[in-house]
Motif scaffolding. Structure first.
Motif, PDB file in Angstrom:
ATOM      1  N   ASP A 129      11.544  -7.515  -0.010  1.00 51.12           N
ATOM      2  CA  ASP A 129      12.500  -8.543  -0.885  1.00 51.12           C
ATOM      3  C   ASP A 129      11.908  -8.260  -2.310  1.00 51.12           C
ATOM      4  N   SER A 130      10.932  -7.869  -2.580  1.00 48.61           N
ATOM      5  CA  SER A 130      10.209  -7.652  -3.831  1.00 48.61           C
ATOM      6  C   SER A 130       9.607  -6.090  -4.040  1.00 48.61           C
ATOM      7  N   PRO A 131       9.676  -5.308  -5.048  1.00 51.10           N
ATOM      8  CA  PRO A 131       8.993  -4.329  -5.213  1.00 51.10           C
ATOM      9  C   PRO A 131       7.628  -4.270  -5.013  1.00 51.10           C
ATOM     10  N   TRP A 132       7.081  -5.395  -5.727  1.00 55.58           N
ATOM     11  CA  TRP A 132       5.675  -5.558  -5.777  1.00 55.58           C
ATOM     12  C   TRP A 132       5.114  -5.628  -4.259  1.00 55.58           C
ATOM     13  N   LYS A 133       5.708  -6.513  -3.448  1.00 52.69           N
ATOM     14  CA  LYS A 133       5.474  -6.852  -2.163  1.00 52.69           C
ATOM     15  C   LYS A 133       5.443  -5.392  -1.422  1.00 52.69           C
ATOM     16  N   GLY A 134       6.474  -4.554  -1.439  1.00 51.93           N
ATOM     17  CA  GLY A 134       6.925  -3.256  -1.046  1.00 51.93           C
ATOM     18  C   GLY A 134       5.678  -2.123  -1.338  1.00 51.93           C
ATOM     19  N   LEU A 135       5.296  -2.203  -2.593  1.00 56.20           N
ATOM     20  CA  LEU A 135       4.354  -1.408  -3.018  1.00 56.20           C
ATOM     21  C   LEU A 135       3.090  -1.823  -2.167  1.00 56.20           C
ATOM     22  N   ILE A 136       2.700  -2.943  -2.199  1.00 59.28           N
ATOM     23  CA  ILE A 136       1.306  -3.263  -1.357  1.00 59.28           C
ATOM     24  C   ILE A 136       1.287  -3.313  -0.219  1.00 59.28           C
ATOM     25  N   ALA A 137       2.510  -3.521   0.655  1.00 57.55           N
ATOM     26  CA  ALA A 137       2.785  -3.310   2.198  1.00 57.55           C
ATOM     27  C   ALA A 137       2.900  -1.778   2.327  1.00 57.55           C
ATOM     28  N   GLY A 138       3.420  -0.955   1.480  1.00 57.69           N
ATOM     29  CA  GLY A 138       3.557   0.517   1.766  1.00 57.69           C
ATOM     30  C   GLY A 138       2.044   1.164   1.555  1.00 57.69           C
ATOM     31  N   THR A 139       1.368   0.549   0.730  1.00 63.67           N
ATOM     32  CA  THR A 139      -0.088   1.079   0.359  1.00 63.67           C
ATOM     33  C   THR A 139      -0.687   0.770   1.914  1.00 63.67           C
ATOM     34  N   LEU A 140      -0.895  -0.549   2.204  1.00 64.36           N
ATOM     35  CA  LEU A 140      -1.671  -0.867   3.293  1.00 64.36           C
ATOM     36  C   LEU A 140      -1.416  -0.268   4.669  1.00 64.36           C
ATOM     37  N   ILE A 141      -0.090  -0.202   4.980  1.00 65.37           N
ATOM     38  CA  ILE A 141       0.560   0.462   6.114  1.00 65.37           C
ATOM     39  C   ILE A 141       0.070   2.092   6.137  1.00 65.37           C
ATOM     40  N   THR A 142       0.320   2.723   5.107  1.00 65.39           N
ATOM     41  CA  THR A 142      -0.065   4.194   5.068  1.00 65.39           C
ATOM     42  C   THR A 142      -1.454   4.449   5.208  1.00 65.39           C
ATOM     43  N   ALA A 143      -2.051   3.635   4.602  1.00 68.74           N
ATOM     44  CA  ALA A 143      -3.796   3.658   4.504  1.00 68.74           C
ATOM     45  C   ALA A 143      -4.003   3.546   6.032  1.00 68.74           C
ATOM     46  N   LEU A 144      -3.362   2.434   6.958  1.00 69.03           N
ATOM     47  CA  LEU A 144      -3.925   2.034   8.144  1.00 69.03           C
ATOM     48  C   LEU A 144      -3.274   3.129   9.300  1.00 69.03           C
ATOM     49  N   PHE A 145      -2.065   3.639   8.847  1.00 71.93           N
ATOM     50  CA  PHE A 145      -1.651   4.844   9.989  1.00 71.93           C
ATOM     51  C   PHE A 145      -1.834   6.249   9.683  1.00 71.93           C
ATOM     52  N   GLN A 146      -2.771   6.381   8.260  1.00 70.08           N
ATOM     53  CA  GLN A 146      -3.024   7.614   7.699  1.00 70.08           C
ATOM     54  C   GLN A 146      -2.203   8.475   7.788  1.00 70.08           C
ATOM     55  N   SER A 147      -0.702   8.156   7.487  1.00 74.25           N
ATOM     56  CA  SER A 147       0.444   9.069   7.451  1.00 74.25           C
ATOM     57  C   SER A 147       1.443   8.361   6.516  1.00 74.25           C
ATOM     58  N   SER A 148       1.940   8.876   5.309  1.00 75.60           N
ATOM     59  CA  SER A 148       2.815   8.759   4.561  1.00 75.60           C
ATOM     60  C   SER A 148       4.216   8.938   5.531  1.00 75.60           C
ATOM     61  N   SER A 149       4.153   9.910   6.082  1.00 70.44           N
ATOM     62  CA  SER A 149       5.319  10.382   6.725  1.00 70.44           C
ATOM     63  C   SER A 149       5.929   9.428   7.795  1.00 70.44           C
TER      64      SER A 149
END
Length: 308
Positions: free
Chosen positions: A44-64
């Motif tokens: 619901d917010s680009p800033w929230k999305g940026l943070i969530a995308g960063t954390l989840i990708t770092a956690l799963f080790q895959s942007s794909s």
């Protein structure tokens, strides 16, 4: 001799990818459904999305993995395409986590991590399985990076390798092409940049060439999301297109700035491999923060180009 060296290099690359797979398999036990819930709350917010995308990708080790999840959510009509832009920006930043981890050359921990991981995998609990996969996966990655670095010197002695490095060092555009092609083949920008870190450590590859390969690797990593979007509908394909345009425009924008990014990275660390890891992180943060205030305009651009 040359054939054996290239075979060993292929083995180490495979070991790196295997380590990434095991690491991801363990982390995925946390649950894709929980990640989807987090993505829904964050979009619901680009800033929230940026943070969530960063954390989840770092956690799963895959942007794909994150990109495929986004394509699925958009295809199902759960979220709109424009809601995904912030998360897409975050995926590029999160993908730098492994590089930063590898850059500190904790190779002495490889064997202990492998053994510790094997022990944990013998237990049946979900927590020990996850921890075992993470430990074993990171151990494989460290071992692979040590192997790639050890091969840099003998490989660089071959005339064909020397010419290849010289060719890449003389042309940043060639470096971008190499990074994109290799990543498209092995489907891991982290592994591609990891290889560059191994060769740059031995000075066979220049820092500027390593950065060019990194720019190309970011472009090459877009293939998985694009394949996932095929047959998923026009709106879902926009997610893949946004990912491609973000990395393509970023490479175009920073193409002329490669020497300056190299100069900045020299100031941040003493070791060449760490410098390249920092350069990748700086580049991805800069690109994401530049686009973040204009997510609506960027979404309109992608929609317009995809329509045309």
């Amino acid at each position: 001799m040359g054939k054996e060296l290239f075979t060993v290099m292929a083995v180490f690359i495979t070991l790196f990818l295997f380590g990434m797979f095991i690491l991801r398999a363990g982390l995925l036990q946390i649950g894709v459904e929980k990640v989807q819930t987090l993505l829904l709350k964050a979009t619901d917010s680009p800033w929230k999305g940026l943070i969530a995308g960063t954390l989840i990708t770092a956690l799963f080790q895959s942007s794909s993995v994150v990109m495929v999840l986004l394509v699925g959510l958009v295809a199902a009509g759960i979220i709109s395409f424009r809601q995904t832009i912030g998360v897409i920006l975050g995926t590029n930043i999160g993908s730098c986590f492994t590089l930063e981890l590898v850059a500190f050359q904790l190779s002495d921990l490889a064997v202990p991590l492998l053994l510790f991981g094997l022990v944990l995998l013998m237990f049946k609990s979900a927590a020990s399985y996850t921890a075992g996969c993470v430990s074993f996966g990171i151990g494989c990655i460290f071992l692979a990076m040590t192997g790639l670095e050890s091969l840099a010197d003998p490989l660089a002695s071959f005339p064909v390798t020397h010419h290849f490095f010289q060719w890449t060092n003389d042309s940043h555009l060639t470096g971008i092409g190499v990074g994109a092609i290799v990543t498209t083949i092995i489907q891991s920008s982290t592994a591609t940049i990891g290889m560059a870190m191994g060769f740059i450590q031995d000075q066979g590859l220049s820092m500027e060439s390593g950065i060019a390969i990194m720019l190309g690797a970011n472009i090459g990593t877009c293939l998985t999301a694009y394949i996932a979007s095929i047959g998923a509908g026009h709106t879902a394909r926009l997610v893949a297109h946004a990912h491609i345009w973000l990395n393509l425009l970023g490479a175009i924008l920073f193409y002329a700035l490669i020497p300056y990014l190299a100069d900045v990275s020299y100031l941040l660390a003493k070791t060449a491999s760490v410098q390249l890891a920092h350069a990748s992180t700086l580049y991805n943060i800069a690109c994401s923060l530049l686009v973040l205030p204009f997510t609506a305009k960027f979404a309109q651009f992608v929609e317009h180009v995809a329509k045309g």
